[in-house]
Design a protein around this motif. Sequence first.
Motif, short mmCIF file in Angstrom:
data_model
loop_
_atom_site.label_atom_id
_atom_site.label_comp_id
_atom_site.label_asym_id
_atom_site.label_seq_id
_atom_site.Cartn_x
_atom_site.Cartn_y
_atom_site.Cartn_z
N ASN A 36 -29.80 80.49 -45.14
CA ASN A 36 -30.40 80.41 -46.30
C ASN A 36 -29.33 80.05 -47.46
OD1 ASN A 36 -32.93 80.23 -45.27
ND2 ASN A 36 -33.13 82.64 -45.54
N ILE A 37 -28.22 80.78 -47.52
CA ILE A 37 -27.41 80.82 -48.40
C ILE A 37 -26.70 79.40 -48.31
CG2 ILE A 37 -25.45 81.67 -49.10
CD1 ILE A 37 -26.11 84.30 -47.98
N VAL A 38 -26.12 78.97 -47.41
CA VAL A 38 -25.68 77.58 -47.19
C VAL A 38 -26.46 76.71 -47.72
CG1 VAL A 38 -24.48 76.02 -45.65
CG2 VAL A 38 -24.00 78.37 -45.66
N ASP A 39 -27.85 76.50 -47.12
CA ASP A 39 -28.87 75.74 -47.55
C ASP A 39 -28.76 75.52 -49.06
OD1 ASP A 39 -29.21 74.74 -45.02
OD2 ASP A 39 -31.11 75.91 -44.83
N SER A 40 -29.23 76.70 -49.57
CA SER A 40 -29.27 76.73 -51.08
C SER A 40 -28.23 76.41 -51.83
CB SER A 40 -29.60 78.18 -51.54
OG SER A 40 -30.53 78.79 -51.00
N ILE A 41 -26.90 76.35 -51.34
CA ILE A 41 -25.87 76.00 -52.15
C ILE A 41 -25.67 74.52 -52.19
CG2 ILE A 41 -23.18 75.67 -51.91
CD1 ILE A 41 -22.99 78.84 -50.96
N THR A 52 -33.86 73.32 -55.57
CA THR A 52 -34.19 74.68 -55.37
C THR A 52 -35.25 75.25 -55.76
OG1 THR A 52 -31.77 74.90 -56.49
CG2 THR A 52 -32.82 76.80 -56.41
N GLY A 53 -36.35 74.60 -56.51
CA GLY A 53 -37.56 75.14 -56.56
C GLY A 53 -38.36 74.76 -55.20
N ALA A 54 -38.04 73.58 -54.72
CA ALA A 54 -38.73 73.46 -53.33
C ALA A 54 -38.31 74.45 -52.20
CB ALA A 54 -38.41 72.12 -52.81
N LEU A 55 -36.96 74.92 -52.34
CA LEU A 55 -36.51 75.91 -51.31
C LEU A 55 -37.22 77.25 -51.65
CD1 LEU A 55 -32.79 75.38 -51.10
CD2 LEU A 55 -34.30 75.11 -49.31
N LEU A 132 -40.73 68.45 -57.92
CA LEU A 132 -40.72 69.68 -56.90
C LEU A 132 -41.95 69.43 -56.22
CD1 LEU A 132 -40.17 72.55 -56.64
CD2 LEU A 132 -41.46 72.85 -58.65
N TYR A 133 -43.28 68.87 -56.71
CA TYR A 133 -44.39 68.74 -55.69
C TYR A 133 -43.89 68.15 -54.14
CZ TYR A 133 -49.16 67.84 -54.06
OH TYR A 133 -50.25 67.29 -53.29
N GLN A 134 -43.45 66.84 -54.41
CA GLN A 134 -42.87 66.17 -53.39
C GLN A 134 -41.86 66.70 -52.50
OE1 GLN A 134 -44.65 63.42 -52.34
NE2 GLN A 134 -43.42 63.78 -50.54
N TYR A 135 -40.86 67.25 -52.99
CA TYR A 135 -39.72 67.93 -52.20
C TYR A 135 -40.28 69.04 -51.65
CZ TYR A 135 -35.85 65.63 -54.64
OH TYR A 135 -34.91 64.67 -54.92
N SER A 136 -41.04 69.94 -52.18
CA SER A 136 -41.72 71.17 -51.50
C SER A 136 -42.43 70.53 -50.42
CB SER A 136 -42.64 72.07 -52.68
OG SER A 136 -41.75 72.40 -53.56
N ILE A 137 -43.52 69.82 -50.52
CA ILE A 137 -44.17 69.49 -49.12
C ILE A 137 -43.38 68.70 -48.08
CG2 ILE A 137 -46.05 67.62 -48.56
CD1 ILE A 137 -47.13 67.61 -51.32
#
Length: 198
Positions: A36-41, A52-55, A132-137
């Motif tokens: 999760n840390i690497v993905d977030s970076i 970052t909001g989607a994560l 954010l909506y599209q990335y999150s889906i």
Amino acid sequence: MELSKENKMGTMKIPKLLFSISVPIIISMLVQALYNIVDSIFVARFDPDAGTGALTLAFPIQMLMIAVATGFGIGMNALLSRALGQKDKEKSDLAAGQGVFLTVCAYLLFLIFGLFIAEPFVAMQADKGSLLYQYSIDYVSIITVFSIGIFVQVTMERLLQATGKSIFSMITQLSGAITNIILDPILIFGLLGMPSLG
């Protein structure tokens, strides 16, 4: 070959056994957090706000998947370890089989979530039409539909731990983490001739 010869859990001295099993498990847990840390970076470098909001929106679902997989894995691990300690091969086979079956059932629930419930779940938390909506889906759908990987990995890790072979689970965790670290920038940013997947 007898179970006692195959399984060091019943033959090795306890201090040495604890050390040989616990160190790989601790390293595996640290590596799991590293994902999760690497993905977030890398996602933060791609799009600090929407990415970052989607994560963040997907994180509870990801933790729920890990919790369910770990719960079934630990239950299977306990039953399997007890059966191996009793040298009851039939009972140990049954425990492993039931654990794998429950893992498949849990995956199917998350698959259904990813296919049919991901969009309503995101719609409760993000404005429709926003990035954010599209990335999150996209992110929630991908991690749930392809969550078979996490379920198989956790189940196999627990099977290895129950039989005293925790070093192999550590090796698989490290392999996955190193692959993730290498492929994240390549696939997110489109390096080395790969398409940019975001």
